[in-house]
Design a protein around this motif. Structure first.
Motif, PDB file in Angstrom:
ATOM      1  N   LEU B  47       0.828  -1.215   0.000  1.00  0.00           N
ATOM      2  CA  LEU B  47       0.000   0.000   0.000  1.00  0.00           C
ATOM      3  C   LEU B  47       0.857   1.258   0.000  1.00  0.00           C
ATOM      4  O   LEU B  47       0.513   2.255  -0.624  1.00  0.00           O
ATOM      5  N   ASN B  48       1.998   1.189   0.673  1.00  0.00           N
ATOM      6  CA  ASN B  48       2.863   2.369   0.793  1.00  0.00           C
ATOM      7  C   ASN B  48       3.403   2.830  -0.558  1.00  0.00           C
ATOM      8  O   ASN B  48       3.714   4.002  -0.735  1.00  0.00           O
ATOM      9  N   ILE B  49       3.510   1.903  -1.517  1.00  0.00           N
ATOM     10  CA  ILE B  49       3.971   2.301  -2.848  1.00  0.00           C
ATOM     11  C   ILE B  49       2.914   3.186  -3.509  1.00  0.00           C
ATOM     12  O   ILE B  49       3.231   4.206  -4.118  1.00  0.00           O
ATOM     13  N   ALA B  50       1.635   2.818  -3.334  1.00  0.00           N
ATOM     14  CA  ALA B  50       0.564   3.662  -3.871  1.00  0.00           C
ATOM     15  C   ALA B  50       0.402   4.925  -3.045  1.00  0.00           C
ATOM     16  O   ALA B  50       0.317   6.029  -3.575  1.00  0.00           O
ATOM     17  N   LEU B  51       0.385   4.768  -1.717  1.00  0.00           N
ATOM     18  CA  LEU B  51       0.055   5.876  -0.822  1.00  0.00           C
ATOM     19  C   LEU B  51       1.232   6.821  -0.602  1.00  0.00           C
ATOM     20  O   LEU B  51       1.108   8.031  -0.753  1.00  0.00           O
ATOM     21  N   GLY B  52       2.382   6.249  -0.268  1.00  0.00           N
ATOM     22  CA  GLY B  52       3.529   7.081   0.081  1.00  0.00           C
ATOM     23  C   GLY B  52       4.181   7.696  -1.147  1.00  0.00           C
ATOM     24  O   GLY B  52       4.455   8.883  -1.194  1.00  0.00           O
ATOM     25  N   LEU B  53       4.439   6.848  -2.157  1.00  0.00           N
ATOM     26  CA  LEU B  53       5.108   7.348  -3.357  1.00  0.00           C
ATOM     27  C   LEU B  53       4.130   8.075  -4.270  1.00  0.00           C
ATOM     28  O   LEU B  53       4.422   9.126  -4.803  1.00  0.00           O
ATOM     29  N   GLY B  54       2.942   7.458  -4.451  1.00  0.00           N
ATOM     30  CA  GLY B  54       2.029   7.979  -5.461  1.00  0.00           C
ATOM     31  C   GLY B  54       0.976   8.920  -4.908  1.00  0.00           C
ATOM     32  O   GLY B  54       0.252   9.549  -5.672  1.00  0.00           O
ATOM     33  N   ALA B 204       4.611  13.547  -9.668  1.00  0.00           N
ATOM     34  CA  ALA B 204       3.192  13.593 -10.034  1.00  0.00           C
ATOM     35  C   ALA B 204       2.320  13.756  -8.796  1.00  0.00           C
ATOM     36  O   ALA B 204       1.272  14.396  -8.837  1.00  0.00           O
ATOM     37  N   ARG B 205       2.762  13.156  -7.684  1.00  0.00           N
ATOM     38  CA  ARG B 205       2.033  13.313  -6.425  1.00  0.00           C
ATOM     39  C   ARG B 205       2.047  14.785  -5.983  1.00  0.00           C
ATOM     40  O   ARG B 205       1.051  15.306  -5.505  1.00  0.00           O
ATOM     41  N   GLN B 206       3.192  15.445  -6.176  1.00  0.00           N
ATOM     42  CA  GLN B 206       3.325  16.819  -5.716  1.00  0.00           C
ATOM     43  C   GLN B 206       2.734  17.812  -6.694  1.00  0.00           C
ATOM     44  O   GLN B 206       2.179  18.829  -6.301  1.00  0.00           O
TER      45      GLN B 206
END
Lengths: 249, 327
Positions: B47-54, B204-206
């Motif tokens: 989940l952290n790959i989607a949530l933290g990174l993305g 892209a997240r930022q």
């Protein structure tokens, strides 16, 4: 005249009853800086959004490198070499300066992104990124977190990211905004040289800069271009003086 | 070595040392607890790959956790009853082999993530949270109403699946398998974060506009992240089912999605070892507070509130200080 690099043909855009763009046709020739000026609310941002792909015009078309790009999304136009800088910095604020430019170099390279390689150890990307930073005078700030940069430095970084794209044309939205006098002078000198690399469509409020840089000027008032010409022609145009310059002079 | 990497190393060593000590002193239950931590941390890493990174707040990751669980349950139940999964158009038999089950779980949850991602990544913010939640619930109710594999009652697998060369029924050996997969996922996550893909995803997240204006597609970046994320959480689901030798629709429940997210928030969003710290803390609390009162979630809630209000970087943030930009 040679073929324009970038051109709009009769662009029209309305938001409800407000006509933000009325039949706008303008062109950007190789090697020139074409400035678009106009009072606040004249529709400059709307025009840029249609040129770069954020907004679709209701009518008319946008041509870039001789191709109709009206149906293309922002990223396709960017990939063709349309480099844009933003009025309000659009940067990854938590990332370092180097990471931001590396992103540009990455986008310019195209193709699949690596999943397991270290992006910042990629020599090719690194060289491109550092060259761009060096040109705008930010090489010393490479490992600074972007949020810690001054407004002026963010502007420089915006330009550096645009440089990494090996652009065929620049669209710059107020690159001098928030810069001090000195920074603004330096940026003016820099943009003056940049036009030989790729022509610049410049939207700017700083009239000193515009008059110093622009080969041609277009004046946008209420979504309409009321005049296009050289700096002298525009300065002496009575309609323009009444509509715009009279207010600021 | 930065302070955060020291803490990370200590966490990993601790997670390995506790069950080894328990093994030496013959306390198999503690080994099982540590195995739970490793597996749930693995789900959290996913989940952290989607949530933290993305920056993708998915409240539907139980879908992938459950798909992994059912991949194991379905394959193993057919193997233990000696009935093939299907005969036409070609024969597929059940299996008790962990590696085959893992691959099935990873592929199935990646495909589900692709489908869910394509549809839900067109939205953002609260809508994205809601649509992922809705997909999770669809799987939950589907599992409940599918009688072939136990429906509401779930599926029991009598003997743990096999791994070549190991006795998986020995708790410490099974822990070793789970721990190794966790380390592998952490390694993958670390590499991804530094890769060109990670750089672009993080940007892209930022600022999605920035990514678009350099010619990249934020949608595709997020979709890829969501698929990788779902696949890892799916693998954790297969291991979780194997640990319990039982799979039921609760693996698909939204509470499960919430729990996986709680690990990350407790440990620190976007911190590589956040899910490990979070899952370890969660299981420890569950074990000790759960012994005191059935309503231990009240204390967990208070703790969570404290973390969100006073320590936004979670446990790792509290210990390691501000996040430093990696180079």
């Amino acid at each position: 005249m040679t073929d324009p690099v970038l051109a709009t043909h009769g662009i029209t855009k309305s938001f409800g009853a407000v006509q933000a763009s009325r039949d706008i046709s303008l062109s950007l020739q190789p090697g020139e800086i074409h400035a678009v000026i106009g009072p606040n609310g004249a529709g400059k941002s709307t025009l840029i959004a249609q040129i770069c792909g954020g907004l679709a015009p209701d009518a008319g078309r946008v041509e870039f490198l001789g191709q109709d790009v009206t149906p293309l999304p922002t990223r396709k136009r960017a990939a063709m070499g349309l480099a844009r800088t933003f009025q309000i910095s659009a940067l990854a604020m938590e990332d370092t300066v180097l990471q931001n430019v590396t992103l540009g170099a990455l986008g310019a390279r195209g193709g699949p992104l690596g999943l397991l390689r270290n992006a910042l150890k990629d020599q090719d990307l690194h060289d491109k990124a550092m060259t761009a930073l060096d040109r705008v005078g930010l090489a010393g700030q490479a490992s600074t977190v972007t949020a810690e940069l001054s407004h002026g430095q963010r502007r420089q970084l915006e330009v550096a990211v645009a440089l990494t794209l090996s652009p065929r044309a620049f669209v710059m939205d107020e690159p001098m905004a928030g810069m001090g006098t000195e920074g603004s002078h330096r940026m003016t000198a820099f943009l003056g040289e940049l036009r030989d690399e790729a022509p610049i469509l410049l939207v700017e409020h700083d009239m000193d800069a515009v008059f110093a840089l622009a080969d041609r000027l277009s004046v946008l008032v209420y979504g309409e271009i009321i005049a296009t010409g050289t700096v002298d022609e525009i300065r002496n145009n009575p309609q323009v003086r009444a509509a715009y310059l009279g207010e600021t002079a | 070595m930065s302070r955060e990497s020291l803490i990370n190393a200590a966490l990993l060593l601790g997670l390995a040392a506790v069950p080894l000590y328990a093994w030496a002193t013959d306390e198999p239950f503690t080994i099982t607890l540590a195995t739970r931590v490793a597996i749930l941390a693995l789900a959290g890493v996913g989940l952290n790959i989607a949530l933290g990174l993305g920056g993708l707040v998915s409240l539907g990751h139980a879908a992938f956790f459950g798909i992994g669980g059912y991949a194991m349950g379905i394959l193993a139940s057919h193997a233990q009853s000696y009935t093939p999964l299907m005969e036409v158009p070609f024969l597929i038999e059940g299996t008790k082999s962990m590696p085959v089950i893992w691959i099935t779980a990873v592929v199935a949850s990646a495909l589900a993530a692709l489908l869910i991602g394509v549809l839900s990544l067109r939205t953002s913010g609260v809508y994205f949270i809601m649509i992922t939640l809705a997909f999770g619930q669809m799987f939950y109710f589907f599992a409940i109403s599918w009688p072939a594999y136990g429906g509401e009652d779930g599926l029991s697998i009598y003997i743990r699946n096999d791994f070549p060369g190991l006795n998986t029924l020995d708790p410490i050996q099974f822990f070793g398998i789970c721990f190794a997969l966790l380390v592998l996922a952490l390694w993958l996550n670390a590499r991804l974060a530094r890769s060109p893909f990670g750089l672009a995803l993080n940007a892209a997240r930022q600022n999605a506009q920035r990514v678009e204006t350099v010619g990249l597609s934020p949608f595709r970046l997020r979709l890829a992240a969501f698929v990788i994320s779902g696949a890892i959480t799916g693998l954790a689901g297969a291991l979780f089912a194997d640990l319990n030798r039982f799979v039921s629709p609760t693996m698909f429940s939204w509470q499960m999605s919430g729990e996986i997210m709680v690990f990350i928030i407790l440990g620190g969003v976007g911190r590589l070892y956040g899910p490990v710290a979070g899952a370890a803390l969660f299981i420890t609390l569950e074990h000790f507070l759960g012994g005191l009162s059935e309503f231990w979630h009240i204390y967990l809630g208070a703790l969570l509130l404290g973390v969100v209000l006073f320590a936004r970087g979670g446990v790792i943030g509290l210990l390691a200080g501000r996040k430093v930009a990696h180079d």
